[in-house]
Motif scaffolding. Structure first.
Motif, PDB file in Angstrom:
ATOM      1  N   UNK A  80       0.816  -1.211   0.000  1.00  0.00           N
ATOM      2  CA  UNK A  80       0.000   0.000   0.000  1.00  0.00           C
ATOM      3  C   UNK A  80       0.842   1.250   0.000  1.00  0.00           C
ATOM      4  N   UNK A  81       1.926   1.254   0.779  1.00  0.00           N
ATOM      5  CA  UNK A  81       2.819   2.412   0.815  1.00  0.00           C
ATOM      6  C   UNK A  81       3.458   2.634  -0.539  1.00  0.00           C
ATOM      7  N   UNK A  82       3.841   1.530  -1.202  1.00  0.00           N
ATOM      8  CA  UNK A  82       4.480   1.659  -2.528  1.00  0.00           C
ATOM      9  C   UNK A  82       3.483   2.180  -3.550  1.00  0.00           C
ATOM     10  N   UNK A  83       2.260   1.628  -3.519  1.00  0.00           N
ATOM     11  CA  UNK A  83       1.254   2.075  -4.481  1.00  0.00           C
ATOM     12  C   UNK A  83       0.845   3.511  -4.254  1.00  0.00           C
ATOM     13  N   UNK A  84       0.867   3.964  -3.015  1.00  0.00           N
ATOM     14  CA  UNK A  84       0.466   5.340  -2.712  1.00  0.00           C
ATOM     15  C   UNK A  84       1.511   6.342  -3.147  1.00  0.00           C
ATOM     16  N   UNK A  85       2.707   5.871  -3.469  1.00  0.00           N
ATOM     17  CA  UNK A  85       3.745   6.787  -3.941  1.00  0.00           C
ATOM     18  C   UNK A  85       4.192   7.751  -2.867  1.00  0.00           C
TER      19      UNK A  85
ATOM     20  N   UNK B 263       8.985  13.414  -8.712  1.00  0.00           N
ATOM     21  CA  UNK B 263       8.571  13.137 -10.090  1.00  0.00           C
ATOM     22  C   UNK B 263       7.249  13.820 -10.403  1.00  0.00           C
ATOM     23  N   UNK B 264       6.320  13.801  -9.443  1.00  0.00           N
ATOM     24  CA  UNK B 264       5.026  14.440  -9.637  1.00  0.00           C
ATOM     25  C   UNK B 264       5.179  15.944  -9.804  1.00  0.00           C
ATOM     26  N   UNK B 265       6.023  16.556  -8.966  1.00  0.00           N
ATOM     27  CA  UNK B 265       6.248  17.998  -9.071  1.00  0.00           C
ATOM     28  C   UNK B 265       6.920  18.377 -10.372  1.00  0.00           C
TER      29      UNK B 265
ATOM     30  N   UNK C  31      16.646  21.999 -12.124  1.00  0.00           N
ATOM     31  CA  UNK C  31      16.749  20.547 -12.138  1.00  0.00           C
ATOM     32  C   UNK C  31      15.528  19.874 -11.522  1.00  0.00           C
ATOM     33  N   UNK C  32      14.664  20.650 -10.860  1.00  0.00           N
ATOM     34  CA  UNK C  32      13.446  20.100 -10.291  1.00  0.00           C
ATOM     35  C   UNK C  32      12.218  20.438 -11.132  1.00  0.00           C
ATOM     36  N   UNK C  33      12.451  20.993 -12.312  1.00  0.00           N
ATOM     37  CA  UNK C  33      11.376  21.312 -13.245  1.00  0.00           C
ATOM     38  C   UNK C  33      11.991  21.415 -14.645  1.00  0.00           C
ATOM     39  N   UNK C  34      11.233  21.079 -15.687  1.00  0.00           N
ATOM     40  CA  UNK C  34      11.768  21.177 -17.046  1.00  0.00           C
ATOM     41  C   UNK C  34      11.702  22.606 -17.572  1.00  0.00           C
TER      42      UNK C  34
ATOM     43  N   UNK D 173       1.561  23.525  -5.810  1.00  0.00           N
ATOM     44  CA  UNK D 173       0.105  23.538  -5.686  1.00  0.00           C
ATOM     45  C   UNK D 173      -0.530  22.583  -6.688  1.00  0.00           C
ATOM     46  N   UNK D 174       0.016  22.569  -7.905  1.00  0.00           N
ATOM     47  CA  UNK D 174      -0.545  21.689  -8.941  1.00  0.00           C
ATOM     48  C   UNK D 174      -0.353  20.222  -8.601  1.00  0.00           C
ATOM     49  N   UNK D 175       0.801  19.870  -8.031  1.00  0.00           N
ATOM     50  CA  UNK D 175       1.085  18.472  -7.730  1.00  0.00           C
ATOM     51  C   UNK D 175       0.291  17.963  -6.538  1.00  0.00           C
ATOM     52  N   UNK D 176      -0.216  18.877  -5.699  1.00  0.00           N
ATOM     53  CA  UNK D 176      -1.001  18.476  -4.524  1.00  0.00           C
ATOM     54  C   UNK D 176      -2.474  18.313  -4.833  1.00  0.00           C
TER      55      UNK D 176
END
Length: 270
Positions: A46-51, A59-61, A202-205, A264-267
């Motif tokens: 569950x922890x792995x699937x929840x990311x 990665x999401x950000x 490096x934390x955004x393209x 904000x977008x990633x949350x």
């Protein structure tokens, strides 16, 4: 004579072989063990699937930042007014007012050929630009957000190259301006560029840049990178005028707004 199993007594005082209780306890212990392992495995899965890992959140950000050029209103990326507390020479406060926003576009013709070549490895998804002036309308500064097609690995590679070769300090790699007609930035062209900064994230393209100059259209023979122009005691014209502070201060604040919007977008729930 034969020997049977030793007997005990149940709750009604009836004889009962003692061996049965041992077997029952063994079976019960085995069931508990299986259930326990299942619960532990389920929790890990569950922890792995929840990311929940830092890597997954990063990665999401990163992905969220790459789509902001069309999902975030321009006033949140380039606010109409930007406050720069302590951003001027000697720690003085600065206020910049937006005078123009360029239509979002591709990168064809947006950069000088050499800078275009340096940025080519990360590609160009979209380019956003806005031009600001200071409170006295003496200076003008164009701020740009280049949204690339690169993944985190390629962005990190380009950032290392900029750092290793000091590409952000080469005057032949200055970004171009956005001059807007009928504004204080009407005469802000290539020869008016006085100071600049480029930051490869490096934390955004995204590549963030800013280039500044005088609003009266005067030409500049020796531009100076913002990192050098903001140093105390600099005797150059861009440094003494605070044009390095304009470029660096605006770029820093636009970069902060970008990261805030990406967070904000990633949350937001999908």
């Amino acid at each position: 004579m034969s020997f049977g199993e030793p007997e005990g007594y149940d709750d009604d005082a009836r004889p009962r072989p003692l061996g049965r209780r041992g077997r029952s306890r063994a079976v019960a212990a085995g069931v508990c063990l299986v259930l326990g392992m299942g619960l532990i495995g389920g929790a890990v899965t569950g922890s792995w699937l929840a990311g929940d890992s830092d890597e997954a959140r990063a990665h999401t950000g990163f992905a969220a930042a790459g789509s902001m050029w069309h999902s975030v209103p321009v006033d949140r990326l380039f606010p109409p007014t930007v406050q720069g507390r302590g951003a001027g020479p000697g720690g003085a406060d600065r206020t910049w007012t937006r005078v123009a926003v360029a239509p979002d576009s591709g990168c064809k013709g947006a950069f000088d050929p050499l800078l275009d070549k340096v940025l080519a490895p990360v590609g160009c998804r979209r380019l956003l630009r806005a031009t600001y002036t200071d409170a006295t309308q003496s200076h003008v500064t164009t701020v740009g957000l280049l949204f690339t097609k690169a993944d985190a690995t390629r962005m990190a590679s380009l950032a290392r190259r900029f750092d290793r070769e000091h590409l952000d300090r080469r005057s032949d790699l200055m970004p171009r301006t956005h001059a807007a007609k009928d504004t204080v930035a009407d005469g802000f062209g290539a020869r008016q560029r006085a100071s600049w900064t480029i930051s490869v994230l490096t934390d955004a393209p995204v590549v963030v840049y800013a280039v500044s100059g005088w609003a009266d259209g005067r030409t500049v023979d020796t531009p100076q990178p913002a990192e050098e122009a903001v140093r105390s005691g600099t005797g150059t014209a861009p440094g003494q005028a605070g044009l390095g502070h304009d470029a660096k201060g605006l770029a820093d604040r636009v970069e902060r707004a970008l990261r805030k919007n990406a967070g904000s977008a990633s949350e937001q729930p999908s």
